[in-house]
Every structure is written in structure tokens, then in C-alpha cells.
Design a protein around this motif. Structure first.
Motif, PDB file in Angstrom:
ATOM      1  N   UNK A 184      11.840   7.261 -18.683  1.00 16.97           N
ATOM      2  CA  UNK A 184      11.175   5.958 -18.687  1.00 16.97           C
ATOM      3  C   UNK A 184      11.457   5.225 -17.358  1.00 16.97           C
ATOM      4  N   UNK A 185      12.718   5.357 -16.908  1.00 18.84           N
ATOM      5  CA  UNK A 185      13.110   4.681 -15.668  1.00 18.84           C
ATOM      6  C   UNK A 185      12.294   5.204 -14.467  1.00 18.84           C
ATOM      7  N   UNK A 186      12.123   6.518 -14.438  1.00 24.38           N
ATOM      8  CA  UNK A 186      11.348   7.105 -13.327  1.00 24.38           C
ATOM      9  C   UNK A 186       9.897   6.650 -13.376  1.00 24.38           C
ATOM     10  N   UNK A 187       9.352   6.566 -14.579  1.00 27.31           N
ATOM     11  CA  UNK A 187       7.942   6.174 -14.707  1.00 27.31           C
ATOM     12  C   UNK A 187       7.722   4.725 -14.279  1.00 27.31           C
ATOM     13  N   UNK A 188       8.828   3.963 -14.262  1.00 27.49           N
ATOM     14  CA  UNK A 188       8.701   2.550 -13.886  1.00 27.49           C
ATOM     15  C   UNK A 188       8.862   2.306 -12.385  1.00 27.49           C
ATOM     16  N   UNK A 189       9.162   3.354 -11.636  1.00 27.65           N
ATOM     17  CA  UNK A 189       9.368   3.157 -10.190  1.00 27.65           C
ATOM     18  C   UNK A 189       8.111   2.553  -9.571  1.00 27.65           C
ATOM     19  N   UNK A 321     -10.144  15.651  -8.670  1.00 24.64           N
ATOM     20  CA  UNK A 321     -10.308  14.305  -8.095  1.00 24.64           C
ATOM     21  C   UNK A 321     -11.415  13.561  -8.836  1.00 24.64           C
ATOM     22  N   UNK A 322     -11.271  12.308  -9.220  1.00 23.20           N
ATOM     23  CA  UNK A 322     -10.047  11.503  -9.156  1.00 23.20           C
ATOM     24  C   UNK A 322      -9.343  11.410 -10.504  1.00 23.20           C
ATOM     25  N   UNK A 323      -9.763  12.298 -11.435  1.00 19.42           N
ATOM     26  CA  UNK A 323      -9.256  12.211 -12.805  1.00 19.42           C
ATOM     27  C   UNK A 323      -7.724  12.265 -12.857  1.00 19.42           C
ATOM     28  N   UNK A 324      -7.115  13.215 -12.121  1.00 20.00           N
ATOM     29  CA  UNK A 324      -5.663  13.379 -12.189  1.00 20.00           C
ATOM     30  C   UNK A 324      -4.953  12.132 -11.653  1.00 20.00           C
ATOM     31  N   UNK A 325      -5.529  11.520 -10.606  1.00 19.72           N
ATOM     32  CA  UNK A 325      -4.925  10.296 -10.057  1.00 19.72           C
ATOM     33  C   UNK A 325      -5.021   9.160 -11.075  1.00 19.72           C
ATOM     34  N   UNK A 326      -6.139   9.125 -11.787  1.00 21.06           N
ATOM     35  CA  UNK A 326      -6.307   8.077 -12.809  1.00 21.06           C
ATOM     36  C   UNK A 326      -5.281   8.240 -13.923  1.00 21.06           C
ATOM     37  N   UNK A 327      -4.973   9.498 -14.277  1.00 20.99           N
ATOM     38  CA  UNK A 327      -3.975   9.742 -15.328  1.00 20.99           C
ATOM     39  C   UNK A 327      -2.603   9.242 -14.856  1.00 20.99           C
ATOM     40  N   UNK A 328      -2.271   9.491 -13.590  1.00 21.71           N
ATOM     41  CA  UNK A 328      -0.992   8.984 -13.048  1.00 21.71           C
ATOM     42  C   UNK A 328      -0.950   7.467 -13.143  1.00 21.71           C
ATOM     43  N   UNK A 329      -2.062   6.835 -12.771  1.00 22.39           N
ATOM     44  CA  UNK A 329      -2.148   5.375 -12.829  1.00 22.39           C
ATOM     45  C   UNK A 329      -1.943   4.886 -14.270  1.00 22.39           C
ATOM     46  N   UNK A 330      -2.606   5.556 -15.187  1.00 24.35           N
ATOM     47  CA  UNK A 330      -2.548   5.144 -16.604  1.00 24.35           C
ATOM     48  C   UNK A 330      -1.125   5.268 -17.143  1.00 24.35           C
ATOM     49  N   UNK A 331      -0.499   6.395 -16.834  1.00 24.68           N
ATOM     50  CA  UNK A 331       0.866   6.620 -17.340  1.00 24.68           C
ATOM     51  C   UNK A 331       1.841   5.622 -16.710  1.00 24.68           C
ATOM     52  N   UNK A 332       1.647   5.345 -15.420  1.00 24.71           N
ATOM     53  CA  UNK A 332       2.520   4.389 -14.723  1.00 24.71           C
ATOM     54  C   UNK A 332       2.358   2.994 -15.280  1.00 24.71           C
ATOM     55  N   UNK A 333       1.115   2.600 -15.529  1.00 27.23           N
ATOM     56  CA  UNK A 333       0.888   1.231 -16.022  1.00 27.23           C
ATOM     57  C   UNK A 333       1.312   1.089 -17.487  1.00 27.23           C
ATOM     58  N   UNK A 334       1.381   2.201 -18.200  1.00 30.05           N
ATOM     59  CA  UNK A 334       1.907   2.143 -19.575  1.00 30.05           C
ATOM     60  C   UNK A 334       3.412   1.843 -19.550  1.00 30.05           C
ATOM     61  N   UNK A 335       4.103   2.454 -18.573  1.00 34.09           N
ATOM     62  CA  UNK A 335       5.550   2.228 -18.467  1.00 34.09           C
ATOM     63  C   UNK A 335       5.840   0.825 -17.954  1.00 34.09           C
ATOM     64  N   UNK A 336       5.005   0.378 -17.024  1.00 37.88           N
ATOM     65  CA  UNK A 336       5.184  -0.967 -16.469  1.00 37.88           C
ATOM     66  C   UNK A 336       3.788  -1.494 -16.087  1.00 37.88           C
ATOM     67  N   UNK A 337       3.287  -2.467 -16.840  1.00 38.10           N
ATOM     68  CA  UNK A 337       1.909  -2.923 -16.602  1.00 38.10           C
ATOM     69  C   UNK A 337       1.662  -3.417 -15.174  1.00 38.10           C
ATOM     70  N   UNK A 338       2.746  -3.744 -14.450  1.00 43.09           N
ATOM     71  CA  UNK A 338       2.542  -4.225 -13.072  1.00 43.09           C
ATOM     72  C   UNK A 338       2.484  -3.070 -12.063  1.00 43.09           C
ATOM     73  N   UNK A 339       2.730  -1.858 -12.564  1.00 40.02           N
ATOM     74  CA  UNK A 339       2.772  -0.703 -11.672  1.00 40.02           C
ATOM     75  C   UNK A 339       1.361  -0.240 -11.329  1.00 40.02           C
ATOM     76  N   UNK A 340       1.075  -0.119 -10.036  1.00 39.26           N
ATOM     77  CA  UNK A 340      -0.257   0.311  -9.613  1.00 39.26           C
ATOM     78  C   UNK A 340      -0.128   1.582  -8.766  1.00 39.26           C
ATOM     79  N   UNK A 341      -0.387   2.726  -9.395  1.00 44.19           N
ATOM     80  CA  UNK A 341      -0.131   4.019  -8.728  1.00 44.19           C
ATOM     81  C   UNK A 341      -1.382   4.717  -8.218  1.00 44.19           C
TER      82      UNK A 341
END
Lengths: 368, 47
Positions: A184-189, A321-341
Motif C-alpha cells: 500500500x505504501x509503495x502504491x502511494x508514492x 498504449x494507453x490502456x496500461x498507463x491508464x491502469x497504473x493511474x487508476x491503481x495509483x489514484x485508488x491508493x491515494x486520490x491525489x496521486x496522478x501517475x
């Protein structure tokens, strides 16, 4: 009367034809109802349907209409490079130029290609077939098609369908692996905002890349050269008409021929085999390992880096492209809504395309 | 009969080509980024 009935397709239908019709309807249903890669699955599904109509001879060598599409489009290596021209005209390499380290993640995500390659060999495929199956892990449809046409054309339908199906299933395949391999901590970076990239850098990038990659792996030149030409059209700003044509009209036209040609290779006799099931199994193995390798490599790079990167962006190294990047963004924002990956993940995402083309070039050079 | 020698050769050649080409690209991106910065700085100085 009986004679006339005998000349119709009804009398020549086989069970295999009917099974392939069902597969065709399933693809068309997925495309229209579920929106899974509709631009490709509609023409592929229709191609499957019509090639399995008896007595139409659409794939008859030298005569059939679909054979002509396949022969002049795919066997002559015209369509995949043209698709890459369009992709280049649509791709923004800015995030990758702003953070070049992410190129390494695109390379790491090719690991799954080689896992599937060895897996296919163990399952009894020959080296050429294993290369065509392994490249599915790059999650790049045109590269998969290009490699398969070169090395194992009889597997074209299976590898192309596997690649495009798994690409559309990226939001389902990747998240469990991403959760499993990160805390969880890593996903919040939170990653620092990327620097702006100048126009000059963006113009130089395709020129430098085509020189570097094509000198190292000359066999990747048809795809890489067109990819970078399309990108140069986009970035130079003086050929807007060519850029627009490559990204829109030309791309749409070649997609029609690509889809129907791939569908046309899926006659019952060619597709209804155990080998095809193995191709699909190894395809998902390749995808899973590529995703995992990208994430683990990002974690490994964090050990040596002062500025930590969110390992979720590693999974975007599998192209798609760009589906995989969108998944990273989605997972990151789930861990921390302010995270924009998203922009950070676009770096490994487009680097993955380059990495897959290089891997394909080596396959063709050594196994072709 | 599987040609394992060829398979292993494809494996290490492939991975090393992917990593080396992308590593060279990273170097090139940093290099032309720096060169462009120097040129821009010189342009500004002249201006």
C-alpha cells in the motif's frame, strides 16, 4: 432443382464452419456490446465469418479477395508498418523524454516475451512458432502480426487474436498482479511533476531513435522507421496534413484491411486445433510475466534511486498504449486520490512499444 | 527436435539488444537535452 441446391453453400457446411461462425459472432458481440477493441474485433469477426462460408473461395491463393488483402497487405509487410506510421503520429514521447529512466521499465517488461518463448518451446512448438507466441507478451498487435507473418504465418489468427484480446483485457489482467507485487505504501508514492519538454527535443527524438535502434537491430527498421516518421510528422509542426492523414484516414483504412486479413486466416481447418489453445495460454503467461517484471524492475531501481518512483508505472511497460498507463493511474489514484501517475506511466508505456519492436527484430533476425 | 542452442542465443541476444538499445537511447536523450540547453543559453547570452 437438386443440382441447384448442390451448388449452394448449405450443402458444404461443416461443423467446423459453424463453430467458427459462433466465434465470429462472439467477437462481434464483444466489440459492439462490451467495446473490447471494436476497431479490430468488428473487421476480424466479420473476416472470420465470411472466410468460413463454403464455396466462396475468398482465401483461395491468387484468386480470393481476402487472400489479396492478406498477401499484399500482410505478406508483403505493408500494413503493420503503416499502422506504426499512424501510431507514431498519435504518440507523445514527451513524458519519456522528460524522465528517460522509464525507458528501462519498457525494456524490463519484455521479460514476459522470453518466458512465453521458452514456455512455447517446452509445449512442443518450434523456435519460429515460439518467437511468434512470445511476442504476444509485448502487448503490441501490429508487432505480433509482423513477427508471426515472418516466422509462423499459420499461427497468425491465433497470435493476433490473443494479442488484441489480452490488450483489451489489460484492466482485468494487470490489477491483481499489481496489488500482489506492491505494498500500500509503495502504491502511494507520489512522483514529482515532469519537466516541460521543448519542441526541439521532441523533433530530435525520432531522428536519434531511428538511428540508434535501426543500427543496433536492422530487422526492426520497417516498424521503427515508420513509427518515428509518423512521430516526426507530428512533432515538426510543418506537415500537419501528413500527420493528420497518418493518424486518421490512413490508419483507419489500413485497420480495415488488417482486421479482415487477420480474420480471413481463421478458417475452421486452421483455427480449430489444440495449438491455438496453447497459444492463448502462453499469451496470458507472457502478459502476466511482463506486467510483473515491469513492477519488480521499478522496485529494484528504487533501491538505487534517491527519488523513488511509484512501482505501479512499471506495469505500463507492456505497451498496450494507453490502456496500461491508464491502469497504473487508476491503481495509483485508488491508493491515494491525489496521486496522478498517468503521464509518468506513459513513459514506460511508449518505451514498451520500442522494446517490443527491438525484441521482434531480434526474433526475425535470428529465427527467420 | 528443439534447437535449444538457437533458443538460448535468441534469449540473450534479444534481452541484451532491448536493454542496450534503450540504454543508448537514454544516454542520447540526456546528451541532446544538454546540448540543446547549452545552445539555448548561448542564444540568450547573445540576445
Amino acid at each position: 432443382m437438386l443440382e441447384m441446391v448442390l451448388t449452394t453453400g448449405f450443402m458444404h457446411l461443416t461443423v467446423g464452419n459453424l463453430v467458427m461462425w459462433l466465434i465470429a459472432f462472439f467477437f462481434i458481440y464483444l466489440a459492439i456490446s462490451k467495446r473490447y477493441e471494436p476497431l479490430l474485433l468488428v473487421p476480424i469477426g466479420f473476416g472470420i465469418l465470411i472466410v468460413n462460408l463454403p464455396l466462396t473461395h475468398l482465401m483461395e491463393e491468387g484468386e480470393g479477395l481476402l487472400w489479396r488483402f492478406y498477401h499484399y497487405g500482410l505478406e508483403w509487410e505493408v500494413i503493420p508498418p503503416l499502422i506504426f506510421l499512424g501510431l507514431g503520429a498519435m504518440t507523445d514521447f514527451g513524458p519519456m523524454i522528460a524522465n528517460p529512466k522509464t525507458l528501462i521499465l519498457g525494456a524490463g517488461a519484455q521479460f514476459g516475451v522470453y518466458v512465453a518463448f521458452f514456455g512455447a518451446l517446452i509445449l512442443g512448438f518450434n523456435v519460429q512458432e515460439a518467437c511468434s507466441i512470445g511476442i504476444i507478451g509485448g502487448a503490441d498487435g501490429p508487432t505480433t502480426i509482423y513477427t508471426t507473418v515472418h516466422l509462423a504465418p499459420h499461427l497468425l489468427g491465433a497470435t493476433a487474436i490473443a494479442a488484441y484480446s489480452y490488450m483489451s483485457l489489460v484492466p482485468i489482467i494487470q490489477p491483481p498482479i499489481m496489488r500482489l507485487l506492491t505494498t500500500e505504501k509503495e502504491r502511494r508514492i507520489v512522483m514529482r511533476q515532469l519537466r516541460p519538454v521543448s519542441k526541439k527535443e521532441k523533433i530530435l527524438f525520432p531522428l536519434v531513435t531511428v538511428l540508434v535502434i535501426c543500427l543496433i537491430v536492422p530487422k526492426s527498421a520497417p516498424l521503427m522507421a515508420m513509427f518515428m516518421l509518423g512521430n516526426l510528422f507530428k512533432e515538426c509542426g510543418v506537415v500537419k496534413r501528413l500527420s493528420d492523414a497518418s493518424a486518421n484516414e490512413l490508419m483507419n483504412i489500413v485497420t480495415i484491411f488488417l482486421g479482415t486479413s487477420v480474420g480471413a486466416t481463421m478458417s475452421a481447418g486452421r483455427f480449430l486445433k489444440w495449438d491455438v489453445i496453447y497459444v492463448f495460454i502462453m499469451g496470458i503467461v507472457a502478459f502476466a510475466f511482463s506486467t510483473a517484471a515491469g513492477i519488480l524492475l521499478a522496485k529494484f531501481m528504487n533501491i538505487f534511486s534517491r527519488e523513488k518512483m511509484n512501482p505501479l508505472i512499471g506495469s505500463a511497460g507492456v505497451s498496450a498504449v494507453p490502456m496500461a498507463a491508464r491502469v497504473s493511474q487508476l491503481m495509483g489514484s485508488k491508493a491515494d486520490p491525489k496521486n496522478f501517475l498517468l503521464m509518468h506511466a506513459m513513459g514506460p508505456n511508449v518505451a514498451g512499444v520500442i522494446g517490443t519492436v527491438v525484441a521482434a527484430g531480434v526474433f526475425i533476425a535470428l529465427a527467420g | 527436435m528443439i534447437d535449444w542452442g538457437l533458443a538460448v542465443k535468441i534469449f540473450y541476444s534479444g534481452l541484451s539488444a532491448v536493454f542496450s538499445s534503450l540504454a543508448i537511447l537514454i544516454g542520447a536523450i540526456y546528451a541532446f537535452g544538454k546540448i540543446l540547453k547549452i545552445i539555448e543559453k548561448k542564444d540568450q547570452d547573445y540576445a
